[in-house]
Design a protein around this motif. Sequence first.
Motif, short mmCIF file in Angstrom:
data_model
loop_
_atom_site.label_atom_id
_atom_site.label_comp_id
_atom_site.label_asym_id
_atom_site.label_seq_id
_atom_site.Cartn_x
_atom_site.Cartn_y
_atom_site.Cartn_z
N GLN A 259 0.81 -1.23 0.00
CA GLN A 259 0.00 0.00 0.00
C GLN A 259 0.84 1.28 0.00
O GLN A 259 1.17 1.84 1.05
CB GLN A 259 -0.98 -0.02 1.18
CG GLN A 259 -2.06 -1.08 0.97
CD GLN A 259 -3.07 -1.15 2.08
OE1 GLN A 259 -2.87 -0.60 3.15
NE2 GLN A 259 -4.17 -1.85 1.84
N LEU B 266 -1.03 6.97 -4.07
CA LEU B 266 -0.68 8.17 -4.84
C LEU B 266 -1.15 9.41 -4.09
O LEU B 266 -2.28 9.46 -3.60
CB LEU B 266 -1.35 8.12 -6.21
CG LEU B 266 -0.63 7.28 -7.27
CD1 LEU B 266 -1.56 6.98 -8.43
CD2 LEU B 266 0.62 8.02 -7.77
N GLY C 72 -6.85 -2.84 -7.06
CA GLY C 72 -6.27 -2.16 -5.91
C GLY C 72 -6.60 -0.68 -5.86
O GLY C 72 -5.71 0.16 -6.03
N GLU D 156 -10.47 -5.16 -4.68
CA GLU D 156 -9.64 -4.76 -3.53
C GLU D 156 -9.65 -5.88 -2.50
O GLU D 156 -10.69 -6.44 -2.17
CB GLU D 156 -10.20 -3.46 -2.93
CG GLU D 156 -9.52 -2.97 -1.65
CD GLU D 156 -8.01 -2.76 -1.79
OE1 GLU D 156 -7.59 -1.92 -2.59
OE2 GLU D 156 -7.24 -3.47 -1.09
N ASP E 292 -9.17 -11.30 -3.98
CA ASP E 292 -7.76 -11.28 -4.36
C ASP E 292 -7.66 -11.22 -5.89
O ASP E 292 -8.14 -12.14 -6.57
CB ASP E 292 -7.12 -12.56 -3.81
CG ASP E 292 -5.63 -12.61 -4.05
OD1 ASP E 292 -5.12 -11.82 -4.89
OD2 ASP E 292 -4.96 -13.43 -3.41
N ALA E 293 -7.03 -10.16 -6.40
CA ALA E 293 -6.93 -9.99 -7.87
C ALA E 293 -6.17 -11.14 -8.53
O ALA E 293 -6.32 -11.39 -9.73
CB ALA E 293 -6.24 -8.67 -8.18
N ASN F 188 -2.55 0.93 -9.93
CA ASN F 188 -1.27 1.19 -9.29
C ASN F 188 -1.04 -0.08 -8.48
O ASN F 188 -1.58 -0.23 -7.40
CB ASN F 188 -1.40 2.45 -8.44
CG ASN F 188 -0.20 2.67 -7.55
OD1 ASN F 188 0.84 2.05 -7.72
ND2 ASN F 188 -0.36 3.55 -6.58
N1 SAM Z 1 -4.84 2.79 -6.32
C1 SAM Z 1 -4.39 3.33 -5.04
C2 SAM Z 1 -3.48 4.50 -5.29
O1 SAM Z 1 -2.96 4.60 -6.43
O2 SAM Z 1 -3.29 5.32 -4.41
C3 SAM Z 1 -3.71 2.26 -4.19
C4 SAM Z 1 -2.53 1.56 -4.82
S1 SAM Z 1 -1.61 0.54 -3.71
C5 SAM Z 1 -0.04 0.55 -4.50
C6 SAM Z 1 -2.11 -1.13 -4.07
C7 SAM Z 1 -3.57 -1.48 -3.71
O3 SAM Z 1 -3.81 -2.86 -4.06
C8 SAM Z 1 -3.92 -1.38 -2.23
O4 SAM Z 1 -5.18 -0.79 -2.09
C9 SAM Z 1 -3.94 -2.84 -1.75
O5 SAM Z 1 -4.76 -3.06 -0.64
C10 SAM Z 1 -4.46 -3.55 -2.99
N2 SAM Z 1 -4.07 -4.97 -3.09
C11 SAM Z 1 -2.93 -5.55 -2.64
N3 SAM Z 1 -2.90 -6.86 -2.95
C12 SAM Z 1 -4.06 -7.11 -3.62
C13 SAM Z 1 -4.62 -8.29 -4.21
N4 SAM Z 1 -3.98 -9.45 -4.18
N5 SAM Z 1 -5.84 -8.19 -4.80
C14 SAM Z 1 -6.50 -7.00 -4.85
N6 SAM Z 1 -6.01 -5.85 -4.31
C15 SAM Z 1 -4.81 -5.91 -3.71
#
Ligand code: SAM
Length: 266
Positions: free
Chosen positions: A12, A15, A40, A61, A86-87, A110
């Motif tokens: 996490q 941005l 995410g 998410e 989970d993506a 992201n």
């Molecule tokens: N999009 C937001 C931004 O740009 O500020 C957050 C980006 S952050 C780098 C990654 C996001 O992916 C977080 O919200 C995290 O909880 C989510 N995430 C992490 N692993 C994941 C998974 N396996 N499946 C879905 N979402 C996931």
Amino acid sequence: MAKHQHKKRFGQNFLNNDRIIQQIVAAIAPKPDQHLVEIGPGEAALTGPLLDIVKKLDIIEIDNDLIGPLTQRFSHNPAFHLHHTDALLFDYSQLIETDTETPSLRIVGNLPYNISSPLLFHLLEYARYIQDMHFMLQKEVVERITAQPGVKAYGRLSVMIQYTCETEYLLTVGPENFTPPPKVDSAIVRLRPFEKRPFQAIDDKDFAKLVKQAFSQKRKTLRNNLKGFLNDEQIEACGLDPSVRAEKVPVEAFVLLSNLYHKDKA
Ligand code: SAM
């Protein structure tokens, strides 16, 4: 939204710079009639601007703590569809509504850096449904994805992605644009699955297997890495010197090698 405790295990880094967010949205260039999927959303830095434009946004998410705030903020919007999952395990084909032949999904995110490679490999399995993908990744990973044969960054990831997609390095983004700041630079990449691949292996599974084997030991030659798969004559028949390293071999030559391997096995 209430203050969120950033979780390292979910990658996490949110941005925090509106200018960069606008640049990413401009690079995606979403249109009102399009169907986007965001992996995410976090605290919705990209989600908000995208929802202002498109007719449908599926959001995936994993973090339980983000689901309530996202639902509260956006559930009134008919374009918003949240998947708390989970993506990496998600079946993207379930998002396809019609049986049209045209790939319609535009996937953005992201991405959590710790899962970027497995996630890309998972998404490639759904390439036929995908119009394009725009991802923020570690800069080094984007360099690997877009690398051409002969440069150090060229490897299995470059070959597997370039076999399926057109790739484009769009923008470098420094750590100061995230909260908390990651240790490394990030970059945005555009991936566009080919409608018709320029080079098509007889068997995609054998192609993937052969490429993995060819890069199994970076310092070794093709001859050594492909022992048990192909002999010198077969490698030469593909126009390659058996003493070359995989990092010099273009995608089309991997297709030839994998076709010989496939025929040999049959
Ligand atoms: N999009 C937001 C931004 O740009 O500020 C957050 C980006 S952050 C780098 C990654 C996001 O992916 C977080 O919200 C995290 O909880 C989510 N995430 C992490 N692993 C994941 C998974 N396996 N499946 C879905 N979402 C996931």
